[in-house]
Scaffold this active site. Structure first.
Site, PDB file in Angstrom:
ATOM      1  N   LYS A  79       0.848  -1.200   0.000  1.00 15.51           N
ATOM      2  CA  LYS A  79       0.000   0.000   0.000  1.00 15.51           C
ATOM      3  C   LYS A  79       0.881   1.246   0.000  1.00 15.51           C
ATOM      4  O   LYS A  79       1.916   1.278   0.692  1.00 15.51           O
ATOM      5  CB  LYS A  79      -0.913  -0.038   1.245  1.00 15.51           C
ATOM      6  CG  LYS A  79      -1.989   1.059   1.263  1.00 15.51           C
ATOM      7  CD  LYS A  79      -2.907   0.925   2.482  1.00 15.51           C
ATOM      8  CE  LYS A  79      -4.018   1.972   2.461  1.00 15.51           C
ATOM      9  NZ  LYS A  79      -4.930   1.873   3.619  1.00 15.51           N
ATOM     10  N   SER A 159     -10.075   2.168   2.468  1.00 12.44           N
ATOM     11  CA  SER A 159      -9.091   2.852   1.661  1.00 12.44           C
ATOM     12  C   SER A 159      -8.091   1.931   0.972  1.00 12.44           C
ATOM     13  O   SER A 159      -7.428   2.348   0.024  1.00 12.44           O
ATOM     14  CB  SER A 159      -8.322   3.857   2.518  1.00 12.44           C
ATOM     15  OG  SER A 159      -7.528   3.182   3.490  1.00 12.44           O
ATOM     16  N   SER A 183     -10.541  -0.012   6.785  1.00 16.95           N
ATOM     17  CA  SER A 183      -9.890   0.010   5.468  1.00 16.95           C
ATOM     18  C   SER A 183      -9.186  -1.257   5.042  1.00 16.95           C
ATOM     19  O   SER A 183      -8.748  -1.347   3.891  1.00 16.95           O
ATOM     20  CB  SER A 183      -8.884   1.156   5.406  1.00 16.95           C
ATOM     21  OG  SER A 183      -9.556   2.348   5.148  1.00 16.95           O
TER      22      SER A 183
HETATM   23  N1  GLN Z   1     -13.568   4.762   5.710  1.00 11.36           N
HETATM   24  C1  GLN Z   1     -12.993   5.229   6.947  1.00 11.36           C
HETATM   25  C2  GLN Z   1     -12.536   6.651   6.786  1.00 11.36           C
HETATM   26  O1  GLN Z   1     -12.642   7.173   5.713  1.00 11.36           O
HETATM   27  C3  GLN Z   1     -11.879   4.345   7.395  1.00 11.36           C
HETATM   28  C4  GLN Z   1     -10.647   4.536   6.625  1.00 11.36           C
HETATM   29  C5  GLN Z   1      -9.520   3.686   7.118  1.00 11.36           C
HETATM   30  O2  GLN Z   1      -9.721   2.700   7.812  1.00 11.36           O
HETATM   31  N2  GLN Z   1      -8.324   4.124   6.790  1.00 11.36           N
HETATM   32  O3  GLN Z   1     -12.082   7.257   7.723  1.00 11.36           O
END
Ligand code: GLN
Length: 494
Positions: A79, A159, A183
């Site tokens: 990532k 994400s 995410s």
């Molecule tokens: N969807 C959540 C956010 O936008 C979690 C994102 C994540 O876990 N990095 O904050």
């Protein structure tokens, strides 16, 4: 020869040991697959084929001497949030343009120590803020999945959308990912893959671009439970460079995978039965419970009364920490610089040009809830709620529950550019309704493919466990994986 990219990580590792193929052949197979697929899927934002081949050759040398590490010769995607020395590391943001760190994150260093090969950096939502991979500066990732009878492009979740898409589309044997509110687990559920967010403190955060430091954890996305277990074993471990990393021995997680669930008590939290929950999610959940029971677990209804406050509290805590963490991107230290008439102008112009809309929204919310006069009303209150959420779980575990089963997401994958979601950020935030509680409480959670919706899209279940008891999660997830028995691979169209 069979298509090497289709092998599970565990089988690829065996094949390398048996000299059925070389690490270089395996790596070349993945490089070819990426070259063919990436123009359509946009899962990688940078590839490192020469580096990959060099690492693979070094692996072949070690394997030849019988010295291979646990992941020797296994090609991985990383990532874009993990610092990789001398290689593109931009958290999929414009503001980090051209940033190539002088250092390696601890998690990736652990993987290279164990012999893994780096294929490149994976697309993601900008600074890991999002649930669809649509906030990336590099554009959305296209899911390898399509609904039956449709050619519409779907999101892979976010994400860690690049990680999930690359793993399910056979563009790496497994991938690193991170999870602040869901995410790892939400994209895994959307793409028929396995994703685990370990206990906070299990993996080092050092060298991982920070979003919300008290919630961020690294973990793997893989095609099988066993593969995820092998990855997590290598990624984890105490790191003196991260003061929140915990000094506990790392078990051989793969050894726990076939342990079964006999005698375990599985909690079913009543508050996760949300209003308007689609029937197919409800059905999947009941099926999962039946599978665990059939293998000797008992099931018990439990209450986690503060669940409904988790999402609102998360959207105070996470932006607050993000607004502080992202203050460092000012056009001076790294990445993009837009010069102005003085230093303040430079900061403002750089940040205005460098951050995308969602990131700006989070910075504004975070700055607001931390500001004098609102701090107690929002931030302090959210921290108190967080303590109550954690206590809900502690009470359930004290009462004899070993693990908790919930759906991973409230729906299957949705379309890229979904208008209702684009118009309403809060609707997008609801994607994480089943996953954020786990980050707020610091617990481990695993998403495992368990079924499909009416259009043939994958759906996942989540197992939540006690702190540092990832082994039980792997064992329970393996039972679900086996019982679901389905084929969660996409039909190749790219
Ligand atoms: N969807 C959540 C956010 O936008 C979690 C994102 C994540 O876990 N990095 O904050």
């Amino acid at each position: 020869m069979t298509d090497l990219t289709k092998l599970s990580l565990a089988d690829a590792r065996k094949g390398l040991n048996d000299k059925s193929f070389t690490a270089l052949e395996l790596t070349d197979a993945y490089i070819g697959a990426i070259e063919a697929a990436n123009p359509k899927l946009n899962a990688y934002v940078a590839t490192t084929p020469e580096k990959a081949r060099d690492m693979a050759r070094a692996s072949d040398e070690k394997l030849g001497k019988g010295q291979g590490g646990p992941l020797e010769g296994i090609p991985l995607g990383i990532k874009d949030l993990f610092a990789t020395k001398g290689v593109h590391t931009q958290a999929a943001s414009h503001i980090l343009d051209g940033f190539k760190p002088e250092y390696e994150s601890t998690v990736t260093a652990n993987l290279w120590r164990d012999g893994a090969v780096m294929l490149g950096k994976l697309n993601m939502d900008e600074f890991a803020m999002g649930s669809s991979n649509e906030t990336s500066y590099y554009g959305p990732v296209v899911s390898p999945f399509r609904a039956e009878g449709s050619n519409a492009n779907l999101v892979p979740g976010g994400s860690s959308g690049g990680s999930a898409a690359a793993v399910s589309a056979w563009l790496c044997a497994a991938a690193t990912a991170t999870d602040t509110g869901g995410s790892i687990r939400q994209p895994a559920a959307f793409t028929g893959t396995v994703g685990i967010k370990p206990t906070y403190g299990r993996a080092s955060r050092w060298g991982t671009v920070a979003f919300a430091s008290s919630l961020d954890q690294a973990g793997p996305i893989a095609r099988t439970v066993e593969d995820a277990a092998m990855m997590l074993t290598s990624m984890s471990g105490f790191d003196p460079k991260d003061s929140t990393s915990v000094d506990l021995p790392v078990p051989d997680f793969a050894a726990a995978v076939e342990r079964g669930v006999k005698g375990l008590t599985i909690g079913v939290p009543r508050e996760y039965r949300m209003d308007g929950m689609p029937g197919e999610i409800e059905k999947l959940w009941s099926e999962g419970l039946e599978w665990l029971k059939a293998e000797g677990a008992s099931v018990r209804d439990i209450s986690l009364p503060h669940t409904k406050y988790a999402l609102p509290a998360y959207y105070i805590v996470a932006p607050a920490e993000a607004s502080s963490n992202l203050a460092r991107y000012d056009g001076v230290k790294y990445g993009l610089r837009v010069t102005g008439k003085d230093i303040t102008d430079l900061y403002e112009l750089t940040r205005a040009a460098g951050f995308g809309r969602e990131v700006k929204r989070r910075i504004m919310i975070g700055t607001y809830v931390l500001s004098a006069g609102y701090f107690d009303a929002y931030y302090v209150k959210a921290q108190k709620v967080r303590t109550l959420i954690k206590k809900d779980f502690e009470d359930a575990f004290h009462a004899g529950v070993d693990a908790i089963l919930t759906p991973a997401t409230p729906s299957a994958a949705f379309g890229i550019g979904d208008e209702a979601l684009a118009a309403d950020p809060v609707a997008m935030y609801l994607n994480d309704v089943f996953t954020v509680t786990v980050n707020m409480a610091g617990l481990p959670g695993i998403a495992v493919p368990a079924g499909k919706d009416a259009q043939g899209l994958p759906l996942g279940l989540q197992v939540i466990g006690k702190p540092f008891d990832e082994e039980t999660l792997f064992a329970a997830a393996r039972v679900i994986e086996k019982s679901a028995g389905g084929d969660f691979a996409p039909k190749q169209w790219w």
